[in-house]
Enzyme design. Sequence first.
Site, PDB file in Angstrom:
ATOM      1  N   HIS A 196      64.386  38.059  65.040  1.00 43.34           N
ATOM      2  CA  HIS A 196      62.874  37.763  65.919  1.00 43.34           C
ATOM      3  C   HIS A 196      62.595  36.251  65.935  1.00 43.34           C
ATOM      4  O   HIS A 196      61.872  35.891  66.775  1.00 43.34           O
ATOM      5  CB  HIS A 196      61.649  38.575  65.121  1.00 43.34           C
ATOM      6  CG  HIS A 196      61.182  37.809  63.923  1.00 43.34           C
ATOM      7  ND1 HIS A 196      61.472  38.151  62.691  1.00 43.34           N
ATOM      8  CD2 HIS A 196      60.285  36.941  63.794  1.00 43.34           C
ATOM      9  CE1 HIS A 196      60.833  37.556  61.575  1.00 43.34           C
ATOM     10  NE2 HIS A 196      60.232  36.447  62.349  1.00 43.34           N
ATOM     11  N   ASP A 219      66.980  43.031  61.394  1.00 45.51           N
ATOM     12  CA  ASP A 219      66.217  41.834  61.798  1.00 45.51           C
ATOM     13  C   ASP A 219      67.091  40.666  61.262  1.00 45.51           C
ATOM     14  O   ASP A 219      66.573  39.680  60.921  1.00 45.51           O
ATOM     15  CB  ASP A 219      64.594  41.921  61.269  1.00 45.51           C
ATOM     16  CG  ASP A 219      63.739  40.534  62.058  1.00 45.51           C
ATOM     17  OD1 ASP A 219      64.457  39.988  62.995  1.00 45.51           O
ATOM     18  OD2 ASP A 219      62.836  40.234  61.322  1.00 45.51           O
ATOM     19  N   SER A 250      60.307  32.646  57.968  1.00 44.09           N
ATOM     20  CA  SER A 250      61.048  33.694  58.470  1.00 44.09           C
ATOM     21  C   SER A 250      62.510  33.030  58.739  1.00 44.09           C
ATOM     22  O   SER A 250      62.821  32.306  59.450  1.00 44.09           O
ATOM     23  CB  SER A 250      60.744  34.409  60.028  1.00 44.09           C
ATOM     24  OG  SER A 250      59.377  34.998  59.900  1.00 44.09           O
TER      25      SER A 250
END
Length: 510
Positions: A156, A186, A259
Site C-alpha cells: 500500500h 500487503d 508502514s
Amino acid sequence: MECTGMNHYDHASRGAPRGHRRTIRSALLGAVALATVAGGAMLPAFAQAPQTMAAPQATMPSFADVVERVKPAVVSVRAKGGEKKMAQASSDRQGSPDFNLPDDHPFQEFFKRFRGGPGDESNRSPRPGQPGPRQGVSQGSGFFISADGYLVTNNHVIDKSSEVEVLMDDGRTLDAKVVGTDPKTDLALLKVEEGGPFKYVELAPEAPRVGDWVVAVGNPFGLGGTVTAGIVSARARDIGAGPYDDFLQIDAPVNRGNSGGPTFNQLGQVVGVNTAIFSPSGGNVGIAFAIPSETVRSVTTQLREKGTVERGFLGVQIQSVTKDIASSLGLQGGEGAIVSRLEEDGPAAKAGIKTGDVILAVNGKAVEDARDLSRRVASLNAGSTATLQVWRDGKRQDIAVTISRMDGTSTAAADPKQDAAVGKLGLSLAPTGDNKKGVAIVGVEPGSPGAEKGLKSGDVIAEVAGKPVQSPADVKAAIEASRKDGKKSVLFLVEANGNSRFVAVQVPTA
C-alpha cells in the site's frame, strides 16, 4: 552532609518565611559543623567521611548495539504518482489524527512541518518561476534484504505509483523499481540498481515468542531513522485485512509512515514488517501489527524469482468448526474447517470431497481453523498431491487431492461469512450431509432474533417460506425473497428430536 541533614532542617524551617529559610538552614549546618569539631563523640555519624553511594545497576535492556548494526539497512520510501498522498501504518484505512490543538500551541509548528499543515511550504502557492507542490506522494518505510539492492516494503506504500525513490540512512536519495507486489499479504519487493553494495538485514528463521523484546525502525511522520521498542503482545492475529492474516501484534510505538518498516529481535533479525495499527485517533495506542518473517520470506522469494506469487487452490469454501458444530457432528474439540460449498470441477470436488466434510489435517498436520487451512493450501505447489484427513459420517478418512493453481480472482479456502451467518438472525448453518434434507443450525448467537424464537444448535431447518432448503445459500435466498416481497416475517419449518414445528422469524432489515 546537606543530604544527611535534610529531614532535620526542612522540618525546622517549616512555617518560616521563605527569606529566613536559607538563614535557618545555614545555622543548622553551622551547628553540625561546630559539634563535629568540638566533640566528635557527640555525633559520630557526622564525624565520619561521607560514603560514596554505588551507582545503581542498569535493569533495562539497551538496544543501542542492535540499532547501530541494523539502522543503515532501513530506508524511507517515497512513491510518486499514486492515489494516496501519505502512507500510514494503519494501512491507510485510518483518517488523519485530530489532536484538537489550539492555534497558538507550540506543537502546531511541528505538525505544520511534518504533516503538511497550513504553515508548510509545500502548501503555499509557488513563487513565479518555481515548480508547484508535489502531489500524490506516498511515504513509508522499507529495508534491504540483500547487498545487491533488493528491499521490502508494504504494497500500500507504493500501490499504483509511477516513480519510487528511497532515502538512505546516510542521506542519499536513490531510484528504485518495483519487482513485484502481493496485495493479499500487503508486501512489495523493490530493487535499487545503483549505489551499492548495501547494508542489509536477515529475516529471522523462527517466530518470536509472546513477551520477547522487539525494536521497530522506520519513518513515522516523515521522521526517518526513528527507533522505538516494545514486546510481542500476541501472535496469529486476524484483523480482517486479507485471506491470509497471521499478524504479530507488538506494542512498540508505530505511527503513520512506519508502514513497510522492519521490527527486529535482539539479534538484529527481522521478525516482522510493520503494516497496520489499531487506533481510534490515528496515532499510536500500543497496538500495532506486523507481517511475520515466515510470510515475508515466502512471498519475497517468489517475487524475486517469478515476479508474482503463486498459491495452491483447493476449490472449497469453508468455515471454522465451533464447539457447537463439533458437537452436532460428533467431533471432540473445535478444530478443523467444515466445507460449506464446493466449486464445480474444482480439485476438491474431483477428489471426492463432499459438502459437510470437516477437514482435520493436511499432509498429517492438524488444521486449527479455516484461516489455518487457507494458509496451508496457499503454500502448496500447483500440481502437488496433498492428503486431506476428513471427518465424514462419524469417522475419519484420508483423501488425496491434486492441488491446482489459484487464478487472480479465486480464493483458496476462504471463510465466507455470508454462508455461515444468515442475515442478522444470529444463526450459523451447515449442510446436514448428502441424501439428507434440510439445513442444520450449528450455532445461535445469544440474544439474537433466532435465539429469542427458541432456535438452538442441532435443530434442522426443513423449509423456509414454504420451500425446501438443502444448503445455507437456499436459506439466505428464501429470506431475501421474502424481504423483496415486503414481508415482515418468514416462516421456518424446524425439525428437532423427531418433531416438527413452524417458527415465524422477523425478516431482518437490509
